[in-house]
Design a protein around this motif. Structure first.
Motif, mmCIF file in Angstrom:
data_model
loop_
_atom_site.group_PDB
_atom_site.id
_atom_site.type_symbol
_atom_site.label_atom_id
_atom_site.label_comp_id
_atom_site.label_asym_id
_atom_site.label_seq_id
_atom_site.Cartn_x
_atom_site.Cartn_y
_atom_site.Cartn_z
ATOM 1 N N PRO A 141 50.506 -37.878 46.606
ATOM 2 C CA PRO A 141 51.232 -36.647 46.944
ATOM 3 C C PRO A 141 50.348 -35.608 47.642
ATOM 4 O O PRO A 141 49.124 -35.651 47.531
ATOM 5 N N LEU A 142 51.002 -34.704 48.348
ATOM 6 C CA LEU A 142 50.302 -33.662 49.092
ATOM 7 C C LEU A 142 49.872 -32.536 48.153
ATOM 8 O O LEU A 142 50.655 -32.072 47.338
ATOM 9 N N ASN A 143 48.618 -32.115 48.295
ATOM 10 C CA ASN A 143 48.191 -30.935 47.544
ATOM 11 C C ASN A 143 48.514 -29.694 48.374
ATOM 12 O O ASN A 143 48.975 -29.796 49.512
ATOM 13 N N ASP A 144 48.272 -28.524 47.825
ATOM 14 C CA ASP A 144 48.643 -27.282 48.511
ATOM 15 C C ASP A 144 47.910 -27.115 49.840
ATOM 16 O O ASP A 144 48.477 -26.615 50.811
ATOM 17 N N ARG A 145 46.666 -27.540 49.892
ATOM 18 C CA ARG A 145 45.897 -27.441 51.149
ATOM 19 C C ARG A 145 46.524 -28.328 52.227
ATOM 20 O O ARG A 145 46.667 -27.920 53.379
ATOM 21 N N GLU A 146 46.936 -29.540 51.848
ATOM 22 C CA GLU A 146 47.561 -30.457 52.811
ATOM 23 C C GLU A 146 48.931 -29.939 53.258
ATOM 24 O O GLU A 146 49.303 -30.068 54.429
ATOM 25 N N GLU A 169 57.842 -21.297 42.515
ATOM 26 C CA GLU A 169 59.201 -20.746 42.547
ATOM 27 C C GLU A 169 60.237 -21.853 42.688
ATOM 28 O O GLU A 169 61.347 -21.753 42.169
ATOM 29 N N LEU A 170 59.869 -22.916 43.400
ATOM 30 C CA LEU A 170 60.773 -24.056 43.594
ATOM 31 C C LEU A 170 60.719 -25.043 42.428
ATOM 32 O O LEU A 170 61.390 -26.078 42.461
ATOM 33 N N LEU A 171 59.892 -24.722 41.430
ATOM 34 C CA LEU A 171 59.699 -25.581 40.249
ATOM 35 C C LEU A 171 59.162 -26.965 40.624
ATOM 36 O O LEU A 171 59.518 -27.978 40.025
ATOM 37 N N ILE A 172 58.299 -26.975 41.636
ATOM 38 C CA ILE A 172 57.637 -28.216 42.055
ATOM 39 C C ILE A 172 56.272 -28.242 41.380
ATOM 40 O O ILE A 172 55.466 -27.325 41.573
ATOM 41 N N PRO A 173 55.994 -29.271 40.585
ATOM 42 C CA PRO A 173 54.700 -29.321 39.894
ATOM 43 C C PRO A 173 53.546 -29.547 40.875
ATOM 44 O O PRO A 173 53.753 -29.987 42.011
ATOM 45 N N PRO A 174 52.302 -29.283 40.437
ATOM 46 C CA PRO A 174 51.135 -29.550 41.280
ATOM 47 C C PRO A 174 51.036 -31.046 41.612
ATOM 48 O O PRO A 174 51.627 -31.883 40.921
ATOM 49 N N TRP A 175 50.271 -31.353 42.639
ATOM 50 C CA TRP A 175 50.197 -32.746 43.116
ATOM 51 C C TRP A 175 49.757 -33.713 42.027
ATOM 52 O O TRP A 175 50.217 -34.850 41.980
ATOM 53 N N LYS A 176 48.873 -33.276 41.134
ATOM 54 C CA LYS A 176 48.387 -34.163 40.081
ATOM 55 C C LYS A 176 49.531 -34.623 39.159
ATOM 56 O O LYS A 176 49.536 -35.747 38.675
ATOM 57 N N LEU A 177 50.474 -33.732 38.919
ATOM 58 C CA LEU A 177 51.610 -34.070 38.047
ATOM 59 C C LEU A 177 52.712 -34.821 38.796
ATOM 60 O O LEU A 177 53.592 -35.404 38.169
ATOM 61 N N ARG A 178 52.673 -34.796 40.126
ATOM 62 C CA ARG A 178 53.656 -35.534 40.909
ATOM 63 C C ARG A 178 53.200 -36.945 41.231
ATOM 64 O O ARG A 178 53.989 -37.788 41.657
ATOM 65 N N LYS A 179 51.926 -37.232 41.016
ATOM 66 C CA LYS A 179 51.359 -38.527 41.391
ATOM 67 C C LYS A 179 51.892 -39.620 40.475
ATOM 68 O O LYS A 179 51.883 -39.503 39.259
ATOM 69 N N ARG A 180 52.336 -40.694 41.087
ATOM 70 C CA ARG A 180 52.810 -41.873 40.337
ATOM 71 C C ARG A 180 51.801 -42.992 40.495
ATOM 72 O O ARG A 180 51.335 -43.296 41.593
ATOM 73 N N VAL A 181 51.487 -43.601 39.400
ATOM 74 C CA VAL A 181 50.521 -44.706 39.410
ATOM 75 C C VAL A 181 51.327 -46.000 39.359
ATOM 76 O O VAL A 181 52.227 -46.157 38.559
ATOM 77 N N GLU A 182 50.965 -46.930 40.222
ATOM 78 C CA GLU A 182 51.695 -48.198 40.271
ATOM 79 C C GLU A 182 51.021 -49.234 39.406
ATOM 80 O O GLU A 182 49.866 -49.277 39.190
#
Length: 182
Positions: A141-146, A169-182
Motif C-alpha cells: 500500500p501507498l504511504n502518505d509520502r507516496e 478524516e476519511l477513516l483510512i488507516p495508515p499504510w502499515k494497517l492496510r498491508k495484506r500479507v499473502e
C-alpha cells in the motif's frame, strides 16, 4: 402556503373594540411570521441556486469536479451575511443526480495546483486520495509520502501532513494497517 383564516379577518369588523384590537395585534404577529418564513425560503432558494451554478461540474462529473467554495463567495453572490448562508445550509440536504448531500458538503477550502488548472477543492483532493488508496496494491500500500508524490504528479500541491489529516478524516488507516500479507 401559509394564510390567515378568513374568520379572524372577519373579527376585525367586530363592534367590540377590545376584540378588534386583540385580533389586529395577533394578525400583525401572524403576518410577520409569514413574511419571515417567506424571506427564509427565498434566501434558501437563492443560496441553493448559487451553489448549483458554482458547482455545476459536480453534477456532471462527480465529487472530483468540486470547486473550492467558501461561505463568503455565496454570501457575496446572494448579498447576505456569511452567517445567514451558514444558517441557511445548516441541516439541509439536496437530492442530486450524484446522490443525496448536505448543502454544507459543497463548501470546501482550496488547494493550489500547478499550471493553469486553478485551485482544487479539499473535497476533490480527498476523493482523489480515496481513489488512490482503493486502487493500490494491497500487498504494497501507498504511504502518505507516496500519496503526496502521486498527487504532486497530478499537479496538486499538498503537504504530507495534509495527506495524513485527510486520510484520517476519511477513516483510512495508515499504510502499515492496510498491508495484506499473502
Amino acid at each position: 402556503p401559509l394564510t390567515i383564516s378568513s374568520q379572524y379577518r372577519q373579527l376585525l369588523d367586530s363592534d367590540d373594540e377590545e376584540t378588534r384590537e386583540y385580533v389586529e395585534d395577533k394578525l400583525k404577529g401572524a403576518l410577520w411570521i409569514i413574511h419571515c418564513i417567506h424571506q427564509r425560503n427565498e434566501t434558501l432558494h437563492k443560496v441553493t441556486e448559487t451553489i448549483a451554478e458554482f458547482q455545476s461540474e459536480f453534477f456532471e462529473e462527480g465529487v472530483q469536479a468540486l470547486k473550492p467554495l467558501v461561505l463568503e463567495d455565496v454570501a457575496e453572490a446572494v448579498d447576505v451575511h456569511e452567517s445567514t448562508v451558514s444558517r441557511a445550509v445548516k441541516d439541509k440536504y439536496v437530492q442530486t443526480n450524484q446522490g443525496l448531500f448536505p448543502l454544507d458538503f459543497f463548501f470546501s477550502s482550496k488547494l493550489e495546483t500547478e499550471g493553469d488548472r486553478g485551485p482544487v477543492s479539499s473535497t476533490a483532493v480527498k476523493a482523489k486520495i480515496k481513489e488512490l488508496v482503493d486502487g493500490e496494491d494491497p500487498t504494497d500500500p501507498l504511504n502518505d509520502r507516496e500519496l503526496k508524490e502521486q498527487l504532486n504528479e497530478q499537479g496538486i500541491r499538498i503537504q504530507r501532513r495534509t495527506i495524513s489529516k485527510y486520510r484520517k478524516e476519511l477513516l483510512i488507516p495508515p499504510w502499515k494497517l492496510r498491508k495484506r500479507v499473502e
